[in-house]
Write a protein that holds these residues in place. Structure first.
Motif, PDB file in Angstrom:
ATOM      1  N   UNK A  94     -12.972  10.987  13.402  1.00 54.05           N
ATOM      2  CA  UNK A  94     -13.840  10.345  14.315  1.00 54.05           C
ATOM      3  C   UNK A  94     -12.942   8.755  14.481  1.00 54.05           C
ATOM      4  N   UNK A  95     -12.177   8.450  13.504  1.00 51.77           N
ATOM      5  CA  UNK A  95     -11.344   7.437  13.494  1.00 51.77           C
ATOM      6  C   UNK A  95     -10.000   7.535  14.078  1.00 51.77           C
ATOM      7  N   UNK A  96      -9.797   8.892  14.460  1.00 52.86           N
ATOM      8  CA  UNK A  96      -8.295   9.081  14.713  1.00 52.86           C
ATOM      9  C   UNK A  96      -7.337   8.222  15.721  1.00 52.86           C
ATOM     10  N   UNK A  97      -8.021   7.726  16.757  1.00 60.64           N
ATOM     11  CA  UNK A  97      -7.616   6.836  17.719  1.00 60.64           C
ATOM     12  C   UNK A  97      -7.129   5.597  17.080  1.00 60.64           C
ATOM     13  N   UNK A  98      -8.181   4.913  16.204  1.00 55.37           N
ATOM     14  CA  UNK A  98      -7.996   3.644  15.521  1.00 55.37           C
ATOM     15  C   UNK A  98      -6.686   3.975  14.493  1.00 55.37           C
ATOM     16  N   UNK A  99      -6.758   4.995  13.660  1.00 58.59           N
ATOM     17  CA  UNK A  99      -5.829   5.199  12.912  1.00 58.59           C
ATOM     18  C   UNK A  99      -4.331   5.265  13.645  1.00 58.59           C
ATOM     19  N   UNK A 100      -4.488   5.903  14.474  1.00 55.95           N
ATOM     20  CA  UNK A 100      -2.933   6.201  15.496  1.00 55.95           C
ATOM     21  C   UNK A 100      -2.485   4.722  16.015  1.00 55.95           C
ATOM     22  N   UNK A 101      -3.475   4.016  16.368  1.00 51.13           N
ATOM     23  CA  UNK A 101      -2.938   2.715  16.909  1.00 51.13           C
ATOM     24  C   UNK A 101      -2.681   1.944  15.597  1.00 51.13           C
ATOM     25  N   UNK A 102      -3.276   1.802  14.312  1.00 49.94           N
ATOM     26  CA  UNK A 102      -2.823   1.016  13.201  1.00 49.94           C
ATOM     27  C   UNK A 102      -1.527   1.365  12.806  1.00 49.94           C
TER      28      UNK A 102
END
Length: 264
Positions: free
Chosen positions: A149-157
């Motif tokens: 669910x946090x995939x996009x956030x992790x990718x950005x970070x």
């Protein structure tokens, strides 16, 4: 039997992770610089040596040298990957639950994409054990979340972390030791040049026990990059510009606040 959704992006089933002792894992955590240098030297000298012995054209020597360098790069990449996995598993040996979470992460298509992104960051870094440990820590933080669910956030970070130097990451992770300082010039809070970075570098250097002028200058350059990247700024009673003699408090921006939990 696992669900088809647990297969890797190419449709194949994930390979089982073999059980290994702590001693076996620790044996490959450190990636000595001489191993990396040796791989490139062996590949290049062998190709050139063969070219001299066989008296082949220069173009063939270059081709062989290039192929040797590519093999060496692949060898170094695999060693870095092994070191990263070893560090992850060593950190996860504290509990069966932690090890299970890591295995689930590496077997998940979303998890593997995140792992590959971290691997790509490591590929661009020197083969230092400290870098392996730092990125293993980042991965461990991701593993402990609902990473799908946090995939996009992790990718950005991870994209931000990959663009930062080790020193920049160290300064961000030490944000708890940023201290207010007195400005020595007039400048805009979000401007990463001039007295803002210089004043902060002097203050931070004092806090960290650093006095060497070259080291302070290096901190200043790094802080300019962090400000330009929108990860830190100065806070004062004047929002538009900071006047000489004002008390300035360095703070993380929203973007900085997002990144810091991954590296601390």
């Amino acid at each position: 039997m696992g669900d088809e959704n647990d297969n890797l992006p190419d449709g194949t089933a994930p390979k089982a992770v073999p059980a290994r002792s702590i001693e076996d894992r620790l044996a490959t955590v450190v990636l000595p610089k001489e191993d990396v240098a040796g791989a490139y030297v062996r590949a290049t000298s062998t190709a050139v040596g063969e070219g001299i012995i066989e008296s082949i054209p220069l173009g063939n020597i270059i081709t062989k040298a290039k192929a040797g360098m590519e093999r060496a790069a692949s060898e170094v990449r695999e060693k870095k990957k092994d070191a990263l996995l070893e560090e992850l598993f060593v950190r996860s040996d504290e509990s069966a639950e932690s090890l299970e979470a890591l295995t689930r992460f590496l077997s998940d298509p979303w998890g593997r994409l995140l792992f590959d992104q971290v691997q790509a960051i490591l590929d661009d870094r020197p083969p230092e054990p400290a870098e392996v440990r730092r990125l293993a820590q980042v991965l461990r933080k991701i593993v402990d979340t609902d990473f799908r669910s946090l995939f996009d956030t992790h990718r950005y970070a991870l994209s931000v972390i990959g663009a930062l130097t080790p020193q920049a990451l160290a300064i961000l992770s030490a944000h708890g030791r940023w201290r207010p300082f007195i400005s020595t010039g007039v400048f805009f809070p979000m401007d990463g040049k001039g007295t803002w970075a210089r004043d902060f570098a002097g203050s931070f250097g004092t806090e960290m026990g650093v006095s060497d002028p070259a080291a302070i200058a290096s901190i200043q350059q790094t802080v300019e990059q962090l400000m330009a990247g929108g990860l830190m700024r100065g806070s004062s009673s004047r929002a538009d510009r900071l006047m000489e003699g004002q008390r300035i408090t360095p703070v993380l921006t929203d973007a900085g606040l997002l990144i810091v939990p991954y590296i601390t």
